[in-house]
Design a protein around this motif. Structure first.
Motif, short mmCIF file in Angstrom:
data_model
loop_
_atom_site.label_atom_id
_atom_site.label_comp_id
_atom_site.label_asym_id
_atom_site.label_seq_id
_atom_site.Cartn_x
_atom_site.Cartn_y
_atom_site.Cartn_z
N LYS A 127 0.81 -1.22 0.00
CA LYS A 127 0.00 0.00 0.00
C LYS A 127 0.85 1.28 0.00
O LYS A 127 0.30 2.36 -0.20
CB LYS A 127 -0.93 0.01 1.22
CG LYS A 127 -1.98 -1.10 1.21
CD LYS A 127 -2.84 -1.05 2.46
CE LYS A 127 -3.89 -2.14 2.45
NZ LYS A 127 -4.74 -2.13 3.67
N TYR A 166 -18.57 9.95 -10.86
CA TYR A 166 -17.94 10.79 -9.85
C TYR A 166 -18.76 12.07 -9.68
O TYR A 166 -19.11 12.74 -10.67
CB TYR A 166 -16.50 11.14 -10.24
CG TYR A 166 -15.55 9.99 -10.05
CD1 TYR A 166 -14.94 9.77 -8.83
CD2 TYR A 166 -15.29 9.10 -11.09
CE1 TYR A 166 -14.08 8.70 -8.64
CE2 TYR A 166 -14.44 8.03 -10.92
CZ TYR A 166 -13.84 7.83 -9.68
OH TYR A 166 -13.00 6.78 -9.50
N GLU A 183 -11.13 -2.53 -0.74
CA GLU A 183 -10.17 -1.49 -1.10
C GLU A 183 -10.68 -0.63 -2.24
O GLU A 183 -10.55 0.60 -2.22
CB GLU A 183 -8.84 -2.14 -1.48
CG GLU A 183 -7.74 -1.15 -1.82
CD GLU A 183 -6.43 -1.83 -2.17
OE1 GLU A 183 -5.49 -1.14 -2.59
OE2 GLU A 183 -6.35 -3.07 -2.03
N ILE A 184 -11.29 -1.27 -3.24
CA ILE A 184 -11.83 -0.51 -4.38
C ILE A 184 -12.99 0.38 -3.93
O ILE A 184 -13.09 1.55 -4.33
CB ILE A 184 -12.29 -1.49 -5.48
CG1 ILE A 184 -11.09 -2.24 -6.04
CG2 ILE A 184 -13.02 -0.75 -6.59
CD1 ILE A 184 -11.44 -3.30 -7.05
N ASP A 208 -13.48 1.64 -0.94
CA ASP A 208 -12.95 2.74 -0.13
C ASP A 208 -12.33 3.83 -1.01
O ASP A 208 -12.51 5.03 -0.75
CB ASP A 208 -11.90 2.21 0.85
CG ASP A 208 -12.52 1.36 1.95
OD1 ASP A 208 -13.74 1.50 2.16
OD2 ASP A 208 -11.79 0.57 2.59
N ASN A 209 -11.60 3.42 -2.04
CA ASN A 209 -11.00 4.41 -2.95
C ASN A 209 -12.08 5.19 -3.69
O ASN A 209 -11.95 6.41 -3.89
CB ASN A 209 -10.07 3.71 -3.94
CG ASN A 209 -8.82 3.17 -3.28
OD1 ASN A 209 -8.38 3.68 -2.24
ND2 ASN A 209 -8.22 2.16 -3.87
N MET A 210 -13.13 4.50 -4.12
CA MET A 210 -14.21 5.20 -4.80
C MET A 210 -14.87 6.20 -3.86
O MET A 210 -15.17 7.35 -4.26
CB MET A 210 -15.25 4.18 -5.30
CG MET A 210 -14.77 3.33 -6.47
SD MET A 210 -15.91 1.96 -6.83
CE MET A 210 -17.46 2.84 -6.99
N LYS A 211 -15.13 5.80 -2.63
CA LYS A 211 -15.77 6.69 -1.67
C LYS A 211 -14.88 7.89 -1.34
O LYS A 211 -15.37 9.02 -1.17
CB LYS A 211 -16.09 5.91 -0.41
CG LYS A 211 -16.92 6.68 0.62
CD LYS A 211 -17.28 5.78 1.80
CE LYS A 211 -18.13 6.53 2.81
NZ LYS A 211 -18.48 5.65 3.96
N LYS A 212 -13.56 7.66 -1.28
CA LYS A 212 -12.63 8.73 -0.95
C LYS A 212 -12.65 9.83 -2.01
O LYS A 212 -12.54 11.02 -1.70
CB LYS A 212 -11.22 8.14 -0.82
CG LYS A 212 -10.17 9.15 -0.40
CD LYS A 212 -8.77 8.55 -0.44
CE LYS A 212 -8.69 7.31 0.45
NZ LYS A 212 -7.31 6.73 0.43
N TYR A 213 -12.78 9.46 -3.28
CA TYR A 213 -12.74 10.43 -4.36
C TYR A 213 -14.14 10.79 -4.89
O TYR A 213 -14.26 11.36 -5.98
CB TYR A 213 -11.88 9.90 -5.51
CG TYR A 213 -10.43 9.75 -5.12
CD1 TYR A 213 -9.59 10.86 -5.03
CD2 TYR A 213 -9.90 8.50 -4.83
CE1 TYR A 213 -8.27 10.73 -4.66
CE2 TYR A 213 -8.57 8.36 -4.46
CZ TYR A 213 -7.77 9.48 -4.37
OH TYR A 213 -6.44 9.35 -4.01
#
Length: 433
Positions: free
Chosen positions: A105, A247, A338-339, A341-346
């Motif tokens: 990571k 997005y 992980e995918i 979380d990354n989507m939610k972050k951006y």
């Protein structure tokens, strides 16, 4: 396509990369025919001409990745197999060792550290595998062949065998370095291209042996099977399941970000060729142990009667292991949490699916369904050579197994795509235009 090929060689930096890659591949083939010190090349060639290996198993798998160098006991006898094994082990250890997952990571610095661990493990595996190969080559029936008329290693003293082990291990380290040189200064993935070179090097000899031993009719039938399998692999390897991602728009100062639509591409065969390698290795281990055991033992006889590549038990076990490792390896490499979380972050979300846990469940549902199709595809591709051999009544295996076809097509497509992108950056039409 020919014009694109000419444009590639007319571009100075691209021509330099292509020639550098071809030079490294030629050097790799030279090391594959250079005999290891202490090996009698004449005795090896005499024994190879008289051998009758009904079920090569794991040794044949390693020999494929070494381009025939293993059974010739050359400097590059181990080929790229120790590096592949080390890479797979490091990937699997990410699940067991939290430190490895943290390094993964961390980005580029963490990847560099994992690569360093892979190199050390490659050398360690090289020592173990070269020791086993040298010990096997010094026996009366090396590699499960019929008894050789003359010993492959005339001088089986400890210093001579130690020199052979050091030479083969050094050859493994050199192959690893050559592959990294291609990746850094050439075109394509270096390790994949070296495997591609090893497989292609065996093609003329194997096809000619079928033509001479089975006749023209069966030869063209084998060629037709290979072409159909290649077309199917190209079609399936290019196929993806696209999950749309939207997005949300957001304002940062006076600028607006987001609002775009993209997708997550999920390949049908996410695990690649790894499940086939795992399954072949596990089923071949008992055969390898049986070669060093008492031939009259009950378990040795059972292995000899049930673990041949044409036996029903072997084919069923092979297919089940491929199914298992396809799901296992996909679960390691594709992490829905992980995918998500990354989507939610951006600020990304899948239309109609809430962010967070519902997205994780949806991604898991999609990847499981896609993996079912991918695992069935791998089983059919892996069993195709054996089925074709039984159907055609051939005495030898096909020159291309499902594993080799998958590797050749995958590496070829990836290399062509990279050359194509290099040409398009210079405003030329590419191979795929």
């Amino acid at each position: 396509m020919l014009s694109a090929f000419m444009q590639a060689f007319k571009t100075p930096d691209l021509r330099r990369k292509l020639l550098f890659t071809l030079g490294i591949m030629a050097l790799f083939r030279l090391g594959s025919v250079l005999p290891t010190p202490g090996v009698s090349l004449a005795n090896v060639q005499k024994c190879m001409s008289q051998q009758n290996q009904e079920d090569p198993g794991l040794l044949n798998l390693i020999d494929i990745f070494s381009g025939g160098a293993l059974l010739q006991l050359s400097v590059f006898a181990l080929g790229i197999m120790p590096y592949i094994t080390a890479s797979i082990i490091i990937q699997l250890l990410r699940v067991v060792i939290p430190r490895f997952e943290d390094l993964h990571k961390e980005g580029q610095s963490g990847t560099a550290k994992l690569t360093e661990y892979t190199r050390y493990l490659t050398i360690g595996l090289g020592v173990l595998q070269s020791s086993a190969i040298v010990a096997t080559a010094s026996t009366q029936r090396p590699f499960g062949m019929t008894q050789c008329p003359d010993p492959l290693v005339p001088n089986a003293s400890a210093p001579a065998m130690a020199l052979m082990i050091v030479t083969m291990t050094a050859g493994t380290g050199l192959i690893m370095w050559l592959g990294e040189l291609i990746t850094d200064r050439g075109i394509g993935n270096g390790m994949s291209l070296l495997i591609f070179t090893s497989i292609v090097a065996r093609m003329p000899r194997n096809l000619l042996s079928i033509f001479g031993g089975a006749g023209a009719a069966k030869f063209f039938a084998v060629v037709a099977i290979i072409l159909v399998a290649t077309i199917a692999v190209v079609f399936i390897e290019q196929a993806t399941r696209r999950i749309p991602v939207q997005y949300a728009k957001r304002m940062v100062g006076r600028r607006q970000y987001g609002g775009s639509t993209t997708y997550i591409p999920i390949k049908i065969n996410t695990a690649g060729v790894i499940p086939v390698i795992f399954a072949s290795s596990i089923l071949s281990m008992p055969q390898l142990f049986a070669q060093f055991s008492n031939s009259n033992a009950g378990w040795v006889q059972w292995i000899a009667n049930n673990l041949r590549q044409t036996d029903t038990f072997y084919l069923v076990a092979y297919g089940l292991l491929i199914l298992f490792f396809t799901f296992f390896y996909t679960a390691i490499t594709f992490n829905p949490e992980e995918i998500a979380d990354n989507m939610k972050k951006y600020g990304g979300f899948i239309p109609g699916i809430r962010a967070g846990e519902p997205t994780v469940r949806y991604l898991s549902y999609v990847i499981n369904r896609v993996t079912v199709a991918g695992s069935v595809y791998l089983v059919i591709l892996a069993l195709l050579p054996t089925i074709a051999v039984l159907w055609l009544g051939l005495s030898a295996s096909l020159p291309f197994g499902g594993t080799t076809i998958l590797i050749m097509v995958g590496v070829g497509l990836q290399t062509v795509k990279e050359i194509n992108s290099q040409l398009q950056q210079r405003h030329y039409e590419g191979f795929l235009s």
